[in-house]
Design an enzyme around this catalytic site. Structure first.
Site, PDB file in Angstrom:
ATOM      1  N   THR A  52      -0.551 -17.737  -6.283  1.00 19.97           N
ATOM      2  CA  THR A  52      -1.207 -16.591  -5.659  1.00 19.97           C
ATOM      3  C   THR A  52      -0.237 -15.425  -5.637  1.00 19.97           C
ATOM      4  O   THR A  52       0.928 -15.582  -5.266  1.00 19.97           O
ATOM      5  CB  THR A  52      -1.664 -16.905  -4.228  1.00 19.97           C
ATOM      6  OG1 THR A  52      -2.652 -17.942  -4.275  1.00 19.97           O
ATOM      7  CG2 THR A  52      -2.285 -15.678  -3.569  1.00 19.97           C
ATOM      8  N   PHE A  59       0.717 -11.923  -3.974  1.00 12.69           N
ATOM      9  CA  PHE A  59       0.557 -11.151  -2.751  1.00 12.69           C
ATOM     10  C   PHE A  59       1.144  -9.755  -2.962  1.00 12.69           C
ATOM     11  O   PHE A  59       2.077  -9.580  -3.746  1.00 12.69           O
ATOM     12  CB  PHE A  59       1.295 -11.806  -1.584  1.00 12.69           C
ATOM     13  CG  PHE A  59       0.732 -13.134  -1.158  1.00 12.69           C
ATOM     14  CD1 PHE A  59      -0.068 -13.243  -0.033  1.00 12.69           C
ATOM     15  CD2 PHE A  59       1.011 -14.292  -1.877  1.00 12.69           C
ATOM     16  CE1 PHE A  59      -0.577 -14.466   0.369  1.00 12.69           C
ATOM     17  CE2 PHE A  59       0.512 -15.518  -1.484  1.00 12.69           C
ATOM     18  CZ  PHE A  59      -0.295 -15.606  -0.359  1.00 12.69           C
TER      19      PHE A  59
END
Length: 382
Positions: A278, A280
């Site tokens: 992921t 960010f």
């Protein structure tokens, strides 16, 4: 092998491991001293020639020590990457007059143990003596905390290699007067956790964030008699499972959350795609300045006139300046039916002439342009 002999060997290995840790810590302290000289004398952060000389020497020494040269080269490249990462952040802080700032408040969506909390600590803990993380139920609440000045920045997920783009974050960047100051990439390892060690067949209910549920859909399909329920956050789900104490109930979250809430991990690495990362973004109230020597990307939002070929014209403007685009995403434009906003990441820095010139031309061609900021690219695998 006798138990006492094995224990003696393990103690020796523990001492050697401590020696390695101590040596890396001393290396990092020396890097800080070197960095101070670089900042004072405006020297380059990286010296590729010096790095390759180091790699050649390490490969030679690896052979002499009976070690795999490839293993040691990869290990030291990660050590160098960590050093460059630290120096890059220090240079950005220095240029934006934050070098003497000792604490930072970070908003994030979730609670203690959430992936966003984990990545916020990873991104900031080496830069500040005190990292104060404040969790919120929703993404927009975290963003509003920055707008109001209640926190310095927010850490928001923006895309995942399995589930794709996280549209809530894109929409917030379009709607609010906020900018991207940095990025962080986390390898996400989802775990199934419960109050005690129980067999999977006894689990009747699984709680987790919708993104985590989507990323673990294949594993969840193997639990046919289990109800899957969306929850605000992975860590909140873990906390509820702990507080309820129901052995037929489990949560999907990080090993960090399992440790924090004293839960037993039943299964690890649940994601459909094992290389599950992921990305960010660090969101702040204003743009940061980045030295042209840094490896940066620039993010922006634009909208085109509703005419044939306008998108291609805008993209060609960037291509004509030799700019490489790494991501192009479209979303509906708020309050403008049937129109789209395009979210674009490109290689380069607004401090570079070719990039600033291209963006100036884009602003004349497009109907709307918002530069979200230039910031250092997240490098390294960890």
């Amino acid at each position: 092998m006798a138990d006492d002999t094995l224990n003696s060997i393990r103690k020796t290995i523990d001492k050697l491991d401590q020696t390695i840790i101590d040596a890396l810590g001393e290396r990092q302290r020396i890097v800080r001293d070197v960095l101070a000289d670089k900042l004072e004398n405006s020297k380059e952060i990286r010296d590729p020639g010096r790095e390759e000389e180091m790699m050649e020497s390490i490969r030679e020494k690896a052979a002499e020590a009976g070690m795999d040269p490839y293993f040691l080269e990869q290990l030291f490249r990660e050590v160098i990457s960590h050093s460059v990462r630290y120096q890059t952040h220090a240079l950005v802080d220095h240029q934006n007059k934050k070098a003497h700032q000792t604490s930072i408040k970070v908003a994030y969506q979730g609670t203690d143990g959430a992936f966003s909390h984990q990545v916020a600590m990873r991104h900031f803990e080496q830069r500040y003596d005190d990292v104060i993380c404040i969790g919120f139920t929703r993404f927009d609440q975290a963003a509003e905390a920055v707008e109001k000045g209640d926190t310095d920045v927010a850490m928001l997920p923006i895309e995942n290699t399995t589930a794709g783009s996280i549209n809530d974050t894109y929409d917030l960047l379009a709607e609010k007067d906020l900018y991207i100051n940095g990025e962080e990439i986390l390898k996400v390892i989802h775990c199934l956790m419960a109050p005690k060690k129980v067999e999977l067949k006894n689990i009747r209910r699984v709680l987790s964030h919708p993104q985590a549920i989507a990323q673990c859909s294949r594993f969840l399909a193997t639990l046919p008699r289990c109800h899957v329920e969306s929850y605000f956050d992975t860590a909140m789900a873990a906390r509820k499972v702990k507080n309820d104490g129901d052995l037929s109930q489990a949560a999907i979250g990080s090993a960090y959350a399992a440790e924090l809430y004293d839960l037993e991990i039943l299964e690890r690495d649940l994601a459909n795609q094992k290389e599950n990362y992921t990305r960010f973004v660090v969101v702040g109230p204003e743009q940061v300045t980045c030295d042209p020597q840094l490896n940066c990307k620039t993010s922006l939002i634009f909208a085109t006139a509703d005419e044939k070929g306008e998108l291609l014209k805008c993209l060609n403007l960037l291509g004509d300046h030799g700019i490489n685009m790494t991501k192009l995403e479209s979303r509906p434009r708020p309050h403008h039916p049937w129109q789209s906003l395009f979210y674009l990441d490109l290689e380069g820095n607004t401090e570079e002439l070719r990039v600033s010139d291209a963006l100036s031309r884009l602003k004349k061609q497009a109907q709307f342009v918002k530069v979200l900021g230039s910031y250092p690219v997240r490098e390294g695998k960890w």
